[in-house]
Design a protein around this motif. Structure first.
Motif: not given
Lengths: 276, 230
Positions: A34, A151, A154, A158, A209, A212-215, A218, B91-93, B96-97, B129-133
């Motif tokens: 990333i 965390r 993470f 981001f 990836y 399409r799951r969360g971090f 993934s 890939p963050a939901t 998570e954000i 949901r993923q943020l990018r969506e």
């Protein structure tokens, strides 16, 4: 009764070392990818090549020497990146080509029997007991380090500025990320070699990836893909007499292709559902 | 008690003076708009307030503590410029954000706080949901949820609606009014859009050529020409 493959000590060592690397490589790769540091892993693996060459010349343990060399290089690279004196990619290219050139020259002075291909592509079956202890100890420290700061890493990955605003020690964590990467790369060399280590850090992460799951999910999925690929690769290389490093990478790529197709099918079904 | 107290603050990049001996104070419950043309130093001022840059002279106090020794960052929410803040492949939901606002969210109470923050911004159905969506407006709401999840006293917003469609902008400003008037959160909104900020904020701080001028919304509306000239 144990399958034939586990009746040999060297294969047992290969599986244990392979599993450690298979867990750690995508774990740190999730952050490096990333942050667009894939080339960083490449540069460090080439520094490790130089370190192994020095170890061979001085008759020291190559895993230990490559770890020291990679950690020093990682700290230097982070310093260069942070001070912005040299552009990230330029400094990496400098380290990468410089180390490879110097390593090749050093190896030319040493006994011709040094198996350069095992440095380049790994020689998992040649892992000694002392190598395994070093890999296990360094791997455990790296694993604890990553989990402890998971965390924070993470948030940092981001958005670095936001991480600073939240009081996260960004500089410290950047160094930690680099040094842990260096440790993981250096202990991976005997398993998968300097030319293939980046693939173990990157491909399982890219594969996860596609789903399409969360971090967090993934990261877990990438570790699963990696471990399965390494186990299958080692077993296949044993029974089919293939080089382990290359076999592992081809299995990783096969997993990626399957996940890519699965991800597209899942996406298409999702849109169909929304449309209906 | 003041949330932000800026005294004689000066900052330059090399020889270029960006902030020139600036003074202002933002009290608890204020909704302040910081406006100025592009390149006037708004974002620099914000970065100084957040301690991301060090001033050449002057002081900044956050909740009566000098910014250099301020540690209660959970009391401050921050919404950066939306454009380019994150990698679209990340890939963050949504959950998570928002959890980033707590940094070390782990227990059930934290999960409850995340859910509550998402409810405030009307995004509770999107937590997995993923943020990018999401659309630009929805992403911005998620970032607000991240800013409020730690129950901050102050939120700093840096050009938050750049690249967001008009309807989403209106909803966004309504939400800010709710945070300020109903939840008593102090807001410092940075924007180059004078009309919007003059309409939304209670006070305006205008930044021009390194100097500031402060007025209330009423003063601005009454003597608009004078302030625009400034």
């Amino acid at each position: 009764m144990l399958p034939q493959i586990f009746q040999y000590d060297f294969m047992l060592r290969a599986f244990i070392a392979g599993t450690i690397i298979a867990i750690l490589a995508p774990l740190i790769g999730s952050f490096l990818l990333i942050r667009r540091y894939s080339l960083f892993a490449d540069a460090l693996s080439h520094v490790s090549f130089l370190s192994v060459a020095i170890a061979v010349l001085m008759d020291f343990n190559p895993v230990l020497v490559s770890m020291i060399g990679a950690v020093i290089a990682a700290a230097g690279l982070e310093k260069l990146r942070a001070t912005k004196r040299v552009q990230s990619e330029s400094s990496l290219a400098l380290f990468l080509s410089g180390s490879l050139a110097l390593g090749t020259i050093i190896l030319s002075f040493v006994n011709a029997s040094v198996p350069i291909t095992s440095i380049l592509f790994g020689a998992i079956t040649t892992i000694t007991e002392s190598d395994l202890y070093i890999i296990a100890a360094a791997g455990l420290v790296a694993f604890i380090g990553i989990l402890y700061y998971l965390r924070e890493l993470f948030v940092l990955t981001f958005d670095e500025e936001y991480a600073r605003v939240k009081g996260i020690r960004v500089t410290l964590l950047n160094y930690l990320l680099m040094i842990v990467s260096a440790v993981i790369i250096s202990i991976s060399i005997t398993v998968i070699g300097i030319l293939l280590i980046t693939s173990l850090m990157v491909i399982p992460v890219l594969t996860s990836y596609q789903l399409r799951r969360g971090f967090t999910q993934s990261v877990v999925l990438s570790v699963i893909f990696s471990v399965v690929s390494v186990w299958t690769g080692i077993a296949l290389s044993f029974y089919a007499d293939l080089p382990a490093g290359g076999t592992i990478v081809l299995i990783l790529i096969a997993c990626f292709m399957i996940a890519l197709l699965a991800g597209r099918l899942f996406k298409a079904k999702k849109y169909e559902k929304i449309a209906s | 008690m003041s949330c932000i107290d800026v005294k004689n603050l000066s900052f330059s990049y090399g020889n270029e003076v960006i902030i020139k001996s600036v003074n202002f104070e933002i009290a608890k419950g204020d909704y302040v708009g910081l406006i100025g043309q592009n390149g006037s130093g708004k974002s620099t001022l914000l970065r100084l307030i957040l301690g991301l840059l060090k001033p050449q002279s002057g002081s900044i106090r956050l909740f009566d503590t000098p910014v250099e020794s301020f540690r209660e960052w959970h009391r401050i929410g921050y919404i950066p410029q939306r454009s380019g803040i994150f990698d679209q492949t990340f890939p963050a939901t949504v959950e998570e954000i928002v959890a980033m606002g707590l940094v070390n969210a782990r227990n059930a109470a934290d999960r409850h706080a995340i859910q509550r923050a998402l409810e405030v911004v009307g995004m509770e159905r999107y937590s997995a949901r993923q943020l990018r969506e999401l659309s630009g407006g929805q992403q911005q709401r998620v970032l607000i949820a991240r800013a409020i999840v730690g129950e901050p006293d102050l939120i700093l917003l840096d050009e938050p609606v750049v690249g967001v469609d008009t309807q989403a902008q209106q909803n966004f400003y309504q939400l800010l009014q709710h945070l300020n008037k109903k939840m008593n959160i102090t807001l410092l909104l940075i924007s180059h859009d004078l009309d919007i900020v003059a309409h939304e904020a209670d006070y305006l701080i205008m930044l021009n050529q390194g100097e500031v001028c402060r007025c209330t919304r009423e003063m601005f509306v009454k003597d608009k020409k004078k302030y625009i000239a400034i």
